[in-house]
Write a protein that holds these residues in place. Structure first.
Motif, short mmCIF file in Angstrom:
data_model
loop_
_atom_site.label_atom_id
_atom_site.label_comp_id
_atom_site.label_asym_id
_atom_site.label_seq_id
_atom_site.Cartn_x
_atom_site.Cartn_y
_atom_site.Cartn_z
N HIS A 1 -52.15 -14.79 44.23
CA HIS A 1 -51.34 -14.30 43.12
C HIS A 1 -51.30 -12.77 43.18
O HIS A 1 -52.24 -12.13 43.66
N ARG A 2 -50.21 -12.21 42.68
CA ARG A 2 -49.96 -10.79 42.92
C ARG A 2 -50.22 -9.95 41.68
O ARG A 2 -49.91 -10.34 40.55
N ARG B 1 -49.11 -6.61 45.13
CA ARG B 1 -49.99 -7.04 46.23
C ARG B 1 -50.87 -8.18 45.76
O ARG B 1 -51.21 -8.26 44.58
N SER B 2 -51.26 -9.05 46.69
CA SER B 2 -52.12 -10.16 46.31
C SER B 2 -53.49 -9.65 45.87
O SER B 2 -53.92 -8.55 46.25
N ARG C 1 -45.37 -0.97 42.03
CA ARG C 1 -45.84 -2.06 42.86
C ARG C 1 -45.86 -1.63 44.32
O ARG C 1 -45.39 -2.34 45.19
#
Length: 462
Positions: free
Chosen positions: A25-26, A30-31, A264
């Motif tokens: 999940h981000r 980014r994860s 992001r």
């Protein structure tokens, strides 16, 4: 002295209610696991072992790096059992740092201090004091509950009512002498409420072996918060975005509302930059001096030069190729720049104009309702409303070259490959499939016909 890093990333994340592995999940683009790997990357570890389990194939396919290896935990029988799977990959001597793949905002400097506190000799625990420690393992000390000697950690589910009142919690991050850690892991038992092998039980083993147990304190609650649900993910996203917003404002960027910006990726700003509400920055974005970004723009992988203005609701996505906006240019509102869009100085791109893989030289203008794809546009060109470059023949892309000082009339179609010479004018409504000579008017239209006595049809009576 060898440093190995173990990252636990095997959990299903049931409360996420998602088919995606939790660590994928981000957060901020980014994860979660990518954040943790990034924080660990500055420690120059000899080896990083990621423990996978649920969705292991997806997790392992998502990451490749030097000295990065994977070990699978199947089935998942607790944190201690997870680290046991990494034992064959660990060097016999040195220090092992244990992290969690769902704690994304851990700071590199915090990790460095923890490794230093261990020094290959002590068991170092990363702790923090929380107003509400529910769900976390409590740090048990002798004597002074704050400064006393650490004797162990008790998991929340196994803690007594008195122990649950302790506010100092173990964050799940520790650094241990590898040789002793291997021995402690081999001795773990699962005689607890969950019938799991707890990594925290090594603390009592260290005390029994007269190994010094020390605490290193996290700088804030935020950097050690784990994610177990969409609500927690959203909360940490906002905390992280506020941290980034504060750093921008500290550097002099004017944000209309620091609670309404999303970064992001990497955002670099010059002096006197202004950013209105609702803007999203992704990938790598560079803003020069005096740049103004109006409200509700999405901007990704682009360099925007000094004095440019990006009006509201503009979408710029350079993707891997990138895009650029020249000094003093005006873009939007409702404009779209795609990969390979390169705007020179003082270029105007207006509402509902799309530019892809095209260069526009100084002073060129496309102010409304137009498309420029695979085009080279000269200086001071005026590109009329409703005009397009027909760059695709169904199989291949072709280029349109428009010389300096050209005027393209409204609703024109330039069928590539084509060259429009300098100073030429294309009459409105023309579909031009052959190159137009410089300095001349080119008009391609059907002859106008007027029919006397013609009447519009009328509805038939029922």
């Amino acid at each position: 002295m060898a440093l190995d890093i173990v990252i636990m990333a095997a959990g299903k994340g049931t409360r996420m209610k998602s088919a995606r592995p939790k660590v994928l999940h981000r957060l901020a683009g980014r994860s979660l696991l990518q954040h943790v790997l990034q924080a660990a990357s500055g420690l120059n570890a000899q080896r990083t072992v990621v423990i996978t389990g649920h969705g292991a194939d997806q997790v392992e396919a998502a990451f490749q790096a030097p000295n990065l290896v994977f070990a699978r935990q199947e089935p998942q029988l607790g944190t201690g059992h997870a680290v046991q799977q990494a034992v064959p990959q660990l060097h016999d001597e040195g220090t092992t740092l244990i992290l969690n793949g769902d704690v994304p905002l851990i700071e590199p400097e915090t990790l460095r201090k923890l490794v230093q506190a261990c020094d290959g000799k002590s068991l170092a625990l990363l702790t923090v004091v929380l107003p509400d420690p529910s769900g976390y393992g409590r740090v048990i000390r002798s004597g002074d509950p704050v400064g006393g000697t650490i004797e162990g950690i008790v998991e929340h589910k196994d803690a007594s009512p008195q122990q649950r009142r302790i506010q100092e919690i173990y964050t799940g991050v520790m650094a241990a002498p590898t040789a002793q850690l291997k021995r402690w892991l081999a001795a773990l038992k699962n005689d607890n409420a969950q019938r799991e092998y707890y990594l925290t039980d090594v603390v009592a083993m260290a005390v029994a072996d007269h190994v010094h147990v020390v605490a290193s304190h996290a700088t804030s609650e935020t950097e050690v918060l784990g994610i177990n649900s969409p609500a927690q993910l959203a909360d940490l996203e906002r905390r992280y975005q506020r941290r980034l917003a504060d750093a921008l404002m500290e550097a002099g960027v004017r944000l209309a509302d620091p609670a309404r910006i999303d970064i992001r990726g990497e955002l670099t700003c010059g002096q006197d930059v202004e950013i209105d509400v609702g803007c999203v920055f992704e990938g790598r974005v560079t803003l020069g001096n005096n740049v103004r970004i109006a409200s509700h723009c999405v901007i990704r992988n682009v360099s925007i030069a000094d004095d440019a203005v990006i009006h509201s609701f503009t979408h710029i996505d350079g993707e891997a190729q990138g895009a650029s906006v020249g000094k003093g240019s005006l873009v939007g509102p409702f404009a779209r720049l795609r990969p390979g869009a390169e705007l020179g100085e003082e270029v105007h791109i207006g509402n509902f104009v799309e530019v892809k893989n095209s260069t526009l030289a100084k002073g060129a203008k496309a102010n409304h309702l137009a498309y420029l794809g695979d085009a080279t546009v000269g200086e001071r060109v005026n590109y009329g409303a409703g005009s397009i470059t027909a760059n695709y023949d169904g199989a291949n892309k072709h280029r349109t070259v428009i010389g300096a000082d050209v005027h393209i009339g409204s609703n024109s179609v330039l069928v590539a490959p084509i060259t429009v010479g300098e100073g030429a004018t294309i009459g409105a409504g023309s579909t031009v499939s052959k190159s137009a000579p410089a300095g001349q008017l080119t008009v391609v239209r059907a002859k106008a016909v007027s029919l006397a006595g013609w009447k519009r049809p009328v509805k038939a009576k029922k």
